[in-house]
Design an enzyme around this catalytic site. Structure first.
Site, PDB file in Angstrom:
ATOM      1  N   GLN A  66      -4.840  -4.305  -1.697  1.00 34.90           N
ATOM      2  CA  GLN A  66      -4.419  -3.347  -2.738  1.00 34.90           C
ATOM      3  C   GLN A  66      -4.381  -3.995  -4.119  1.00 34.90           C
ATOM      4  O   GLN A  66      -4.180  -3.301  -5.114  1.00 34.90           O
ATOM      5  CB  GLN A  66      -3.030  -2.780  -2.408  1.00 34.90           C
ATOM      6  CG  GLN A  66      -2.993  -1.907  -1.176  1.00 34.90           C
ATOM      7  CD  GLN A  66      -3.633  -0.537  -1.397  1.00 34.90           C
ATOM      8  OE1 GLN A  66      -3.847  -0.089  -2.525  1.00 34.90           O
ATOM      9  NE2 GLN A  66      -3.957   0.150  -0.316  1.00 34.90           N
ATOM     10  N   ASN A 116       0.811  -1.230   0.000  1.00 32.61           N
ATOM     11  CA  ASN A 116       0.000   0.000   0.000  1.00 32.61           C
ATOM     12  C   ASN A 116       0.838   1.271   0.000  1.00 32.61           C
ATOM     13  O   ASN A 116       0.297   2.355  -0.172  1.00 32.61           O
ATOM     14  CB  ASN A 116      -0.945   0.013   1.198  1.00 32.61           C
ATOM     15  CG  ASN A 116      -0.230  -0.296   2.493  1.00 32.61           C
ATOM     16  OD1 ASN A 116       0.366  -1.361   2.640  1.00 32.61           O
ATOM     17  ND2 ASN A 116      -0.272   0.627   3.421  1.00 32.61           N
ATOM     18  N   HIS A 130     -13.247  -0.714  -0.272  1.00 33.11           N
ATOM     19  CA  HIS A 130     -12.994   0.711  -0.577  1.00 33.11           C
ATOM     20  C   HIS A 130     -11.686   0.958  -1.317  1.00 33.11           C
ATOM     21  O   HIS A 130     -11.328   2.098  -1.579  1.00 33.11           O
ATOM     22  CB  HIS A 130     -13.093   1.569   0.696  1.00 33.11           C
ATOM     23  CG  HIS A 130     -11.956   1.463   1.661  1.00 33.11           C
ATOM     24  ND1 HIS A 130     -10.980   2.415   1.752  1.00 33.11           N
ATOM     25  CD2 HIS A 130     -11.648   0.531   2.593  1.00 33.11           C
ATOM     26  CE1 HIS A 130     -10.113   2.084   2.707  1.00 33.11           C
ATOM     27  NE2 HIS A 130     -10.503   0.941   3.235  1.00 33.11           N
ATOM     28  N   CYS A 158      -2.917   7.012   8.318  1.00 32.39           N
ATOM     29  CA  CYS A 158      -2.767   6.521   9.689  1.00 32.39           C
ATOM     30  C   CYS A 158      -3.939   6.985  10.535  1.00 32.39           C
ATOM     31  O   CYS A 158      -4.434   8.088  10.379  1.00 32.39           O
ATOM     32  CB  CYS A 158      -1.438   6.945  10.286  1.00 32.39           C
ATOM     33  SG  CYS A 158      -1.355   8.674  10.677  1.00 32.39           S
TER      34      CYS A 158
HETATM   35  C1  LIG Z   1      -2.563  -3.509   2.263  1.00 31.09           C
HETATM   36  C2  LIG Z   1      -3.704  -3.155   3.165  1.00 31.09           C
HETATM   37  N1  LIG Z   1      -4.136  -4.060   4.064  1.00 31.09           N
HETATM   38  C3  LIG Z   1      -5.149  -3.798   4.880  1.00 31.09           C
HETATM   39  C4  LIG Z   1      -5.808  -2.598   4.851  1.00 31.09           C
HETATM   40  C5  LIG Z   1      -6.967  -2.347   5.794  1.00 31.09           C
HETATM   41  O1  LIG Z   1      -8.152  -2.324   5.061  1.00 31.09           O
HETATM   42  P1  LIG Z   1      -9.529  -1.775   5.681  1.00 31.09           P
HETATM   43  O2  LIG Z   1      -9.462  -0.287   5.555  1.00 31.09           O
HETATM   44  O3  LIG Z   1     -10.587  -2.373   4.794  1.00 31.09           O
HETATM   45  O4  LIG Z   1      -9.625  -2.248   7.067  1.00 31.09           O
HETATM   46  C6  LIG Z   1      -5.394  -1.619   3.938  1.00 31.09           C
HETATM   47  C7  LIG Z   1      -6.042  -0.287   3.917  1.00 31.09           C
HETATM   48  O5  LIG Z   1      -5.431   0.717   4.234  1.00 31.09           O
HETATM   49  C8  LIG Z   1      -4.317  -1.904   3.069  1.00 31.09           C
HETATM   50  O6  LIG Z   1      -3.875  -1.013   2.189  1.00 31.09           O
END
Ligand SMILES: Cc1ncc(COP(=O)(O)O)c(C=O)c1O
Length: 386
Positions: free
Chosen positions: A184, A156, A206, A329
């Site tokens: 992602q 991400n 999302h 964050c």
């Molecule tokens: C690689 C990754 N894992 C997990 C998450 C967490 O996802 P969620 O916002 O659906 O809890 C995100 C979101 O920021 C992400 O980019």
């Protein structure tokens, strides 16, 4: 009318596709039934919508519809996979979990919590300065025996795409359960849950033009998870709670559209990202591109501006351009990115790091303007720093 800043933070979240939103509105206002209500047609229609969503999600990631558990997002999916898996292990030996150091905090914090409580041993895998995993180290770690292996499909921050098919083969060869956080990656690159040796796959709506607060965990048959949420015994007792039907419909529709449009959209996104990179490199010669440029998400451009704190850039551009200093964050407190630390980037490169995320609603004009805004910001800030 206020002019909205150009949005280039698609890793943080994506706008909901208007076609997805339109369908969701119907399930919020008209077909608002509880999918567990078996005594009337409102319930029947909601249940049918959930069924259809399951099919669309399963098709996109090549899984079986019945392997999908709906959750509130990837964070919950990951918590369920890790905690549920470890709790289901019935062995006197301390479970060993190996993890890539560039995983999302949802993975790292969950394992660290278990390690702190003495419920698991945490083993970090090795990455190089481009964030690439050392596959020999990964294989040796698997050969030593593991209770769980955690590697994300795409990062991400730096956008690296990891060789999940190969990693799944290694995990399968050593009979190691494998959690892949594909938040992602789903809807951006092909994923094949059935064939790639993945045991648990986490998805978030999302990140693929669906709504926030809904996601899924795909669980391979034969892996008995312990639930972490208790209540009405929904979803075979694995995740109690009334199903978020409009959210699930949104996730399903987003997946259906990704299946149809992903390839074409990602080509356009890559072209725009490359154009932005070229423009910035031409204007800012000391700019460094981070991560693995040979295997990264089409929409990812992660850069460092040596000697220019990212906070200074953000302060200057924030009303014109939505980009970020790293992962979104929750605390609002800026801490150095654990991902960039794992790559062993210098403090100067970490302080000057910016994550730019291009997406399907980005226009060519946005790209030209964004390049100009950033270039001007660098020109204006630099004299004050030297
Ligand atoms: C690689 C990754 N894992 C997990 C998450 C967490 O996802 P969620 O916002 O659906 O809890 C995100 C979101 O920021 C992400 O980019």
């Amino acid at each position: 009318m206020t002019i909205q800043p150009i949005y280039l933070d698609y890793h943080s979240t994506t706008p909901v596709d208007p076609r997805v939103a339109e369908l969701m509105v119907y399930y919020l206002t008209t077909a608002f039934g509880n999918a567990s209500s078996i005594d009337h047609t409102y319930g029947d229609e909601a249940e049918k919508a959930v069924y259809n969503a399951r099919q669309a999600i399963a098709q996109l990631i090549k899984a079986s519809p019945k392997d999908i558990i709906f959750t509130s997002g990837a964070t919950e999916s990951i918590n369920l996979a890790i905690i549920g898996h470890i709790q289901a292990i019935n062995s006197p030996k301390l479970p060993r979990i190996a993890v890539s150091p560039v995983e999302h905090k949802a993975v790292l914090d969950t394992i660290q919590m278990l390690a702190k409580k003495g419920q698991a041993e945490l083993i970090y895998l090795k990455v190089d300065g481009f964030g690439r995993l050392d596959l020999e180290n990964l294989e040796n770690t698997c050969a030593d025996g593991l209770s769980l292996l955690c590697v994300m499909a795409a990062n991400n921050e730096i956008g690296n795409i990891y060789p999940i098919e190969k990693i799944g083969q290694i995990a399968h060869q050593y009979d190691i359960p494998f959690l892949c956080d594909a938040s992602q990656a789903v809807g951006k690159i092909p994923i094949n849950f059935n064939d790639w040796g993945i045991t648990y796959l986490a998805i978030s709506a999302h990140k693929l033009y669906g709504p926030k607060g809904v996601g899924a965990l795909v669980v391979r048959k034969g892996y008995p998870l312990e639930p972490i949420i208790f209540g009405g015994g929904h979803q075979k007792g694995l995740r109690s709670g009334t199903l978020n039907v409009p959210g699930i419909v949104g996730l399903g529709e987003a997946c259906r559209l990704r299946q149809l449009e992903m390839e074409q959209d990602e080509q356009q996104i890559a072209r725009q990202r490359d154009r932005l990179q070229t423009l910035l490199q031409a204007q800012i010669p000391d700019l460094q591109v981070n991560g693995n440029i040979n295997a990264r998400l089409a929409g990812n451009l992660h850069i460092s501006l040596p000697g220019i704190p990212n906070s200074a850039i953000i302060a200057r551009v924030r009303h014109q351009l939505a980009i970020s200093t790293g992962a979104a964050c929750s605390s609002g407190v800026a801490t150095p990115s654990h991902v960039l630390r794992a790559l062993k980037l210098s403090d100067e490169m970490i302080e000057g790091a910016l994550r730019i995320g291009v997406g399907k609603f980005t226009t060519d004009e946005d790209i030209e303007k964004a390049a100009n805004i950033l270039t001007v910001a660098v020109e204006k800030i630099r004299p004050y720093l030297s």
